[in-house]
Design a protein around this motif. Sequence first.
Motif, PDB file in Angstrom:
ATOM      1  N   ILE A   5       0.818  -1.207   0.000  1.00  0.00           N
ATOM      2  CA  ILE A   5       0.000   0.000   0.000  1.00  0.00           C
ATOM      3  C   ILE A   5       0.863   1.273   0.000  1.00  0.00           C
ATOM      4  CG2 ILE A   5      -0.236   0.276   2.505  1.00  0.00           C
ATOM      5  CD1 ILE A   5      -3.221   0.854   1.993  1.00  0.00           C
ATOM      6  N   SER A   6       2.157   1.136   0.244  1.00  0.00           N
ATOM      7  CA  SER A   6       3.040   2.294   0.324  1.00  0.00           C
ATOM      8  C   SER A   6       3.032   3.107  -0.966  1.00  0.00           C
ATOM      9  CB  SER A   6       4.477   1.848   0.606  1.00  0.00           C
ATOM     10  OG  SER A   6       4.565   1.248   1.864  1.00  0.00           O
ATOM     11  N   GLY A   7       2.928   4.410  -0.805  1.00  0.00           N
ATOM     12  CA  GLY A   7       3.008   5.315  -1.942  1.00  0.00           C
ATOM     13  C   GLY A   7       1.745   5.434  -2.771  1.00  0.00           C
ATOM     14  N   LYS A   8       0.708   4.698  -2.451  1.00  0.00           N
ATOM     15  CA  LYS A   8      -0.533   4.753  -3.222  1.00  0.00           C
ATOM     16  C   LYS A   8      -1.464   5.820  -2.650  1.00  0.00           C
ATOM     17  CE  LYS A   8      -0.426   0.022  -4.821  1.00  0.00           C
ATOM     18  NZ  LYS A   8      -1.082  -1.253  -4.889  1.00  0.00           N
ATOM     19  N   GLU A   9      -2.112   6.554  -3.552  1.00  0.00           N
ATOM     20  CA  GLU A   9      -3.097   7.535  -3.124  1.00  0.00           C
ATOM     21  C   GLU A   9      -4.407   6.829  -2.815  1.00  0.00           C
ATOM     22  OE1 GLU A   9      -3.615  11.073  -5.398  1.00  0.00           O
ATOM     23  OE2 GLU A   9      -1.485  11.168  -5.905  1.00  0.00           O
ATOM     24  N   ILE A  10      -5.020   7.222  -1.721  1.00  0.00           N
ATOM     25  CA  ILE A  10      -6.307   6.654  -1.312  1.00  0.00           C
ATOM     26  C   ILE A  10      -7.236   7.842  -1.050  1.00  0.00           C
ATOM     27  CG2 ILE A  10      -7.477   5.094   0.282  1.00  0.00           C
ATOM     28  CD1 ILE A  10      -4.718   3.926   0.962  1.00  0.00           C
ATOM     29  N   PRO A  11      -7.797   8.404  -2.106  1.00  0.00           N
ATOM     30  CA  PRO A  11      -8.551   9.657  -1.965  1.00  0.00           C
ATOM     31  C   PRO A  11      -9.779   9.570  -1.064  1.00  0.00           C
ATOM     32  CG  PRO A  11      -8.779   8.752  -4.183  1.00  0.00           C
ATOM     33  CD  PRO A  11      -7.762   7.915  -3.473  1.00  0.00           C
ATOM     34  N   GLY A  12     -10.396   8.432  -0.908  1.00  0.00           N
ATOM     35  CA  GLY A  12     -11.600   8.337  -0.095  1.00  0.00           C
ATOM     36  C   GLY A  12     -11.361   7.914   1.344  1.00  0.00           C
ATOM     37  N   LEU A  13     -10.099   7.777   1.742  1.00  0.00           N
ATOM     38  CA  LEU A  13      -9.793   7.253   3.071  1.00  0.00           C
ATOM     39  C   LEU A  13     -10.296   8.161   4.192  1.00  0.00           C
ATOM     40  CD1 LEU A  13      -8.486   5.040   4.781  1.00  0.00           C
ATOM     41  CD2 LEU A  13      -6.342   6.326   4.633  1.00  0.00           C
ATOM     42  N   VAL A  14     -10.060   9.457   4.089  1.00  0.00           N
ATOM     43  CA  VAL A  14     -10.469  10.370   5.158  1.00  0.00           C
ATOM     44  C   VAL A  14     -11.988  10.346   5.324  1.00  0.00           C
ATOM     45  CG1 VAL A  14     -10.562  12.794   5.877  1.00  0.00           C
ATOM     46  CG2 VAL A  14      -8.430  11.832   4.976  1.00  0.00           C
ATOM     47  N   ILE A  17     -13.035   7.104   7.062  1.00  0.00           N
ATOM     48  CA  ILE A  17     -12.738   7.116   8.501  1.00  0.00           C
ATOM     49  C   ILE A  17     -13.721   8.015   9.244  1.00  0.00           C
ATOM     50  CG2 ILE A  17     -11.044   7.831  10.245  1.00  0.00           C
ATOM     51  CD1 ILE A  17      -8.859   6.888   8.278  1.00  0.00           C
ATOM     52  N   GLU A  18     -13.987   9.204   8.691  1.00  0.00           N
ATOM     53  CA  GLU A  18     -14.926  10.124   9.342  1.00  0.00           C
ATOM     54  C   GLU A  18     -16.310   9.494   9.497  1.00  0.00           C
ATOM     55  OE1 GLU A  18     -13.306  14.603   8.379  1.00  0.00           O
ATOM     56  OE2 GLU A  18     -14.554  13.629   6.852  1.00  0.00           O
ATOM     57  N   GLN A  19     -16.771   8.811   8.452  1.00  0.00           N
ATOM     58  CA  GLN A  19     -18.100   8.196   8.502  1.00  0.00           C
ATOM     59  C   GLN A  19     -18.137   6.994   9.455  1.00  0.00           C
ATOM     60  OE1 GLN A  19     -19.079   7.303   4.440  1.00  0.00           O
ATOM     61  NE2 GLN A  19     -19.351   9.461   3.882  1.00  0.00           N
ATOM     62  N   GLU A  20     -17.143   6.143   9.356  1.00  0.00           N
ATOM     63  CA  GLU A  20     -17.144   4.928  10.158  1.00  0.00           C
ATOM     64  C   GLU A  20     -16.912   5.193  11.645  1.00  0.00           C
ATOM     65  OE1 GLU A  20     -17.886   1.704   9.242  1.00  0.00           O
ATOM     66  OE2 GLU A  20     -18.545   2.711   7.401  1.00  0.00           O
ATOM     67  N   LEU A  21     -16.051   6.149  11.946  1.00  0.00           N
ATOM     68  CA  LEU A  21     -15.713   6.414  13.343  1.00  0.00           C
ATOM     69  C   LEU A  21     -16.488   7.592  13.932  1.00  0.00           C
ATOM     70  CD1 LEU A  21     -11.832   5.905  13.243  1.00  0.00           C
ATOM     71  CD2 LEU A  21     -13.586   4.260  13.885  1.00  0.00           C
TER      72      LEU A  21
END
Length: 196
Positions: A5-14, A17-21
């Motif tokens: 997963i290193s170096g990969k962009e994950i545009p929907g991650l934030v 996390i905001e929705q799940e937590l």
Amino acid sequence: MRYSISGKEIPGLVNFIEQELQVDITPNSITLPPVPELNGVPDSDLTPEEFSQIACTINNDRNRISNNIVDRARHGTGHTQHDMFNLRSGSIKIRLPDVVVWPKNEEELSSIISIATQRNWCVIPFGGGTNVTHANHCPEKVTDTRRMISVDMKLMNQILWVNEEDGLAHVEAGITGLHLIEQMNKRGFTIGHEPD
């Protein structure tokens, strides 16, 4: 790369996390209030004469010796959750070093150790300061009444020699992993240092 997963962009991650937590992630906001005063921490036990004696070992460079409460707290604690909570809350309930000194060479270090030996003081080396083993914690006074001298090694951060044939390097105790990697790369070497 070590991880796929290193170096990969994950545009929907934030957003995920905001929705799940059910939290709001605002990277530029202050997450913790300012650190309160460190109240209730005992003063250093070193006398002015003892402080001056240690200062003489580093050519009276007052920028490299301190009995300031913040320096003492930083060098008597570490990065553990317990230590961080105590520092952030201002409630340090452990014994702290009486003084912090930053030698810049072996001669100064040797002088500090000689004085400590003559005076029966305890010398506690300070490296990166993580303190995960509590090695920076001073023993309680009921156990050990000696003066506690924290010796911060960060100014002793040089590569002394490299043996290409055996793949060995002799480095000073204050060198950080990143600095070591950079300096060895400049010499054409890589190292296996990856504290992970």
